[in-house]
Design a protein around this motif. Structure first.
Motif, PDB file in Angstrom:
ATOM      1  N   ASN A 188      -9.533  10.634  82.671  1.00  0.00           N
ATOM      2  CA  ASN A 188      -9.278   9.916  81.423  1.00  0.00           C
ATOM      3  C   ASN A 188      -8.148  10.531  80.592  1.00  0.00           C
ATOM      4  O   ASN A 188      -7.997  10.231  79.420  1.00  0.00           O
ATOM      5  N   PHE A 189      -7.358  11.368  81.220  1.00  0.00           N
ATOM      6  CA  PHE A 189      -6.131  11.822  80.574  1.00  0.00           C
ATOM      7  C   PHE A 189      -4.987  10.987  81.138  1.00  0.00           C
ATOM      8  O   PHE A 189      -4.442  11.251  82.203  1.00  0.00           O
ATOM      9  N   LEU A 190      -4.661   9.923  80.433  1.00  0.00           N
ATOM     10  CA  LEU A 190      -3.737   8.944  80.991  1.00  0.00           C
ATOM     11  C   LEU A 190      -2.315   9.480  81.068  1.00  0.00           C
ATOM     12  O   LEU A 190      -1.837  10.146  80.161  1.00  0.00           O
ATOM     13  N   GLU A 191      -1.694   9.137  82.182  1.00  0.00           N
ATOM     14  CA  GLU A 191      -0.366   9.668  82.459  1.00  0.00           C
ATOM     15  C   GLU A 191       0.725   8.789  81.866  1.00  0.00           C
ATOM     16  O   GLU A 191       0.606   7.575  81.816  1.00  0.00           O
ATOM     17  N   ARG A 241       0.876  17.349  82.881  1.00  0.00           N
ATOM     18  CA  ARG A 241      -0.275  16.869  83.639  1.00  0.00           C
ATOM     19  C   ARG A 241      -0.176  17.290  85.111  1.00  0.00           C
ATOM     20  O   ARG A 241      -1.149  17.800  85.678  1.00  0.00           O
ATOM     21  N   SER A 242       1.004  17.117  85.714  1.00  0.00           N
ATOM     22  CA  SER A 242       1.092  17.508  87.131  1.00  0.00           C
ATOM     23  C   SER A 242       1.010  19.012  87.302  1.00  0.00           C
ATOM     24  O   SER A 242       0.430  19.483  88.281  1.00  0.00           O
ATOM     25  N   ALA A 243       1.580  19.762  86.363  1.00  0.00           N
ATOM     26  CA  ALA A 243       1.452  21.213  86.458  1.00  0.00           C
ATOM     27  C   ALA A 243      -0.032  21.589  86.362  1.00  0.00           C
ATOM     28  O   ALA A 243      -0.513  22.459  87.101  1.00  0.00           O
ATOM     29  N   GLY A 244      -0.756  20.907  85.489  1.00  0.00           N
ATOM     30  CA  GLY A 244      -2.192  21.151  85.347  1.00  0.00           C
ATOM     31  C   GLY A 244      -2.933  20.872  86.649  1.00  0.00           C
ATOM     32  O   GLY A 244      -3.789  21.658  87.076  1.00  0.00           O
ATOM     33  N   LEU A 245      -2.573  19.765  87.292  1.00  0.00           N
ATOM     34  CA  LEU A 245      -3.213  19.424  88.565  1.00  0.00           C
ATOM     35  C   LEU A 245      -2.906  20.471  89.630  1.00  0.00           C
ATOM     36  O   LEU A 245      -3.789  20.863  90.404  1.00  0.00           O
ATOM     37  N   PRO A 255       1.338  32.435  83.452  1.00  0.00           N
ATOM     38  CA  PRO A 255       0.420  31.496  82.825  1.00  0.00           C
ATOM     39  C   PRO A 255       0.995  30.076  82.789  1.00  0.00           C
ATOM     40  O   PRO A 255       2.209  29.901  82.860  1.00  0.00           O
ATOM     41  N   LEU A 256       0.103  29.101  82.663  1.00  0.00           N
ATOM     42  CA  LEU A 256       0.547  27.755  82.334  1.00  0.00           C
ATOM     43  C   LEU A 256       0.375  27.619  80.831  1.00  0.00           C
ATOM     44  O   LEU A 256      -0.736  27.798  80.316  1.00  0.00           O
ATOM     45  N   LEU A 257       1.477  27.370  80.132  1.00  0.00           N
ATOM     46  CA  LEU A 257       1.393  27.199  78.688  1.00  0.00           C
ATOM     47  C   LEU A 257       1.697  25.754  78.340  1.00  0.00           C
ATOM     48  O   LEU A 257       2.750  25.233  78.696  1.00  0.00           O
ATOM     49  N   ILE A 258       0.732  25.100  77.708  1.00  0.00           N
ATOM     50  CA  ILE A 258       0.904  23.706  77.318  1.00  0.00           C
ATOM     51  C   ILE A 258       1.167  23.688  75.818  1.00  0.00           C
ATOM     52  O   ILE A 258       0.364  24.213  75.053  1.00  0.00           O
ATOM     53  N   ARG A 287       5.643  37.533  78.319  1.00  0.00           N
ATOM     54  CA  ARG A 287       4.599  37.168  79.295  1.00  0.00           C
ATOM     55  C   ARG A 287       4.355  35.659  79.276  1.00  0.00           C
ATOM     56  O   ARG A 287       4.193  35.021  80.309  1.00  0.00           O
ATOM     57  N   PHE A 288       4.319  35.091  78.078  1.00  0.00           N
ATOM     58  CA  PHE A 288       4.095  33.645  77.954  1.00  0.00           C
ATOM     59  C   PHE A 288       5.139  32.871  78.749  1.00  0.00           C
ATOM     60  O   PHE A 288       4.880  31.790  79.255  1.00  0.00           O
ATOM     61  N   LYS A 289       6.337  33.454  78.831  1.00  0.00           N
ATOM     62  CA  LYS A 289       7.423  32.740  79.505  1.00  0.00           C
ATOM     63  C   LYS A 289       7.458  32.991  81.012  1.00  0.00           C
ATOM     64  O   LYS A 289       8.295  32.427  81.703  1.00  0.00           O
ATOM     65  N   TRP A 290       6.600  33.837  81.507  1.00  0.00           N
ATOM     66  CA  TRP A 290       6.595  34.142  82.938  1.00  0.00           C
ATOM     67  C   TRP A 290       6.331  32.923  83.802  1.00  0.00           C
ATOM     68  O   TRP A 290       6.888  32.748  84.871  1.00  0.00           O
ATOM     69  N   GLY A 291       5.402  32.136  83.381  1.00  0.00           N
ATOM     70  CA  GLY A 291       4.978  31.007  84.207  1.00  0.00           C
ATOM     71  C   GLY A 291       5.722  29.747  83.832  1.00  0.00           C
ATOM     72  O   GLY A 291       6.950  29.704  83.844  1.00  0.00           O
ATOM     73  N   LEU A 292       4.972  28.713  83.479  1.00  0.00           N
ATOM     74  CA  LEU A 292       5.601  27.456  83.094  1.00  0.00           C
ATOM     75  C   LEU A 292       5.158  27.068  81.689  1.00  0.00           C
ATOM     76  O   LEU A 292       3.975  27.113  81.372  1.00  0.00           O
ATOM     77  N   SER A 293       6.127  26.693  80.846  1.00  0.00           N
ATOM     78  CA  SER A 293       5.791  26.097  79.552  1.00  0.00           C
ATOM     79  C   SER A 293       6.032  24.611  79.673  1.00  0.00           C
ATOM     80  O   SER A 293       7.148  24.189  79.958  1.00  0.00           O
ATOM     81  N   ALA A 294       4.994  23.821  79.497  1.00  0.00           N
ATOM     82  CA  ALA A 294       5.140  22.380  79.644  1.00  0.00           C
ATOM     83  C   ALA A 294       4.787  21.704  78.327  1.00  0.00           C
ATOM     84  O   ALA A 294       3.753  21.988  77.728  1.00  0.00           O
TER      85      ALA A 294
END
Ligand code: ADP
Ligand code: MG
Length: 340
Positions: free
Chosen positions: A12-15, A23-27, A40-43, A158-165
């Motif tokens: 129910n998280f509509l794309e 959303r795709s990074a989350g998946l 980390p994944l930072l949203i 560190r926050f920037k190590w992964g992906l910021s979406a």
């Protein structure tokens, strides 16, 4: 206890374009926690755009696929409280140890850590331990790392190590699907012109969009009111008023001249004194930004200028916003006053 809310799922998280990357990074993270470069994944994104929902959805999905993994969702605020408590009770090490054993740690609204050096320090150590051991960290924030304030450099890096979406405001198509989905799940039918009206008029916040729909459903099913465009517009009015008042050109001139401590008549006058010219140009710029008035109409209302003058003013303001820090502060300050 994972503290996850099963109602917040990917289903129910509509794309839409506004959230596709996040959303795709989350998946991706959910299918291989700790095993992607998104760690980390930072949203990040504004209020009501789905950060909490998406963060839960990732956790819920991981729990589904990997029941043996320990997943923990916690708000940065609660994490901070727990930490302070542990210091008081002399159990700081237990606190750290507890978090170091988690496989997937989700911390919501990390902007809350700003200015709290003790919490940042403890989180830094927990983060390092988890990251080194291939555990997944998921963070949300109302700002991109570059814009975060009063967060230690070592943590920001560190926050920037992964992906910021980023989660952006949903476009019209996505707003339509969110409204339709909400109606569908509540088993309510509504004419398309109503759905369209709501989606066209509530643009910047999914929470408000849902709020308006819920309110409309309630009015029709409990108060037995007929769902008309008129009712929809009253409800939209209620929801939109709180965040975005319709601003008039008169109001803009008043706010801008108050800000520079001059009279509206001075702002409109023919003088070429630099600070007055700038105030006038700002008023034109904001009129263009916040109203639907044409350039000609803006010009005629702000000191009887022509449309070319307004166009020039808008360009000048855009340029100054890029090059002049002080001027950018004027724009930010006045924007805040106008959208209060
Ligand atoms: P944030 O944490 O960014 O302030 P939330 O995650 O609390 O926002 O979302 C606000 C509301 O909007 C929630 O009810 C959430 O389910 C809903 N929402 C946000 N984005 C979407 C989406 N893409 N599809 C469906 N519902 C959404
Ligand atoms: Mg939230």
């Amino acid at each position: 206890e994972s503290q996850l809310n099963p109602n917040y799922s990917f289903d129910n998280f509509l794309e839409g374009d506004s959230n596709r990357l996040a959303r795709s990074a989350g998946l991706a993270v959910a299918s291989k926690p700790g095993g992607t470069s998104f760690n980390p994944l930072l949203i990040f994104g504004g209020v009501g755009l789905g950060k909490t929902h998406l963060a839960h959805a990732i956790g819920v999905d991981i729990k589904d696929k990997y029941p043996e993994k320990t997943v923990l969702y916690i708000s940065a605020e609660k994490f901070t409280q727990q930490y302070i408590e542990s210091v008081k009770k002399n159990t700081r090490n237990d606190f750290i140890h507890f978090y170091q054993l988690i496989d997937v740690l989700i911390i919501d609204d990390v902007q809350f850590f700003s200015g709290k050096s003790g919490t940042q320090d403890v989180f830094f150590h927990i983060f390092n331990h988890l990251h080194q051991n291939g555990k997944q960290v998921i963070l949300t924030s109302d700002k991109a790392p570059v814009d975060m304030q009063d967060i230690e450099q070592r943590l920001l890096s560190r926050f920037k190590w992964g992906l910021s979406a980023e989660l952006q405001s949903p476009d019209y198509e996505t707003r339509i699907s969110i409204v339709k989905n909400k109606l569908y799940r509540d088993g309510v039918e509504m004419p398309f012109e109503i759905v369209d009206y709501i989606a066209k008029n509530i643009k910047t916040n999914v929470r408000e969009l849902e709020g308006a729909i819920i309110s409309l459903i309630a009015q029709s099913s409990f108060n037995k009111k007929e769902v008309t465009l008129d009712l929809a517009s009253q409800i939209v009015e209620k929801f939109v008023k709180n965040t975005k008042r319709e601003v008039s050109i008169d109001y803009i001139q008043k706010i801008v001249s108050d800000y520079f401590q001059m009279d509206v008549s001075t702002l409109q006058s023919k003088t070429r004194k630099r600070h007055i010219v700038q105030a006038r140009q700002l008023a034109m710029f904001f009129a263009k930004k916040y109203t639907k008035a044409s350039l000609a109409s803006i010009g005629s209302q702000i000191g009887k200028r022509d449309h070319a003058t307004v166009l020039h003013a808008c360009k000048t303001v855009d340029n100054l916003a890029e090059t002049d820090k002080q001027f950018r502060k004027y724009i930010d300050d006045i924007s805040k006053k106008l959208t209060l």
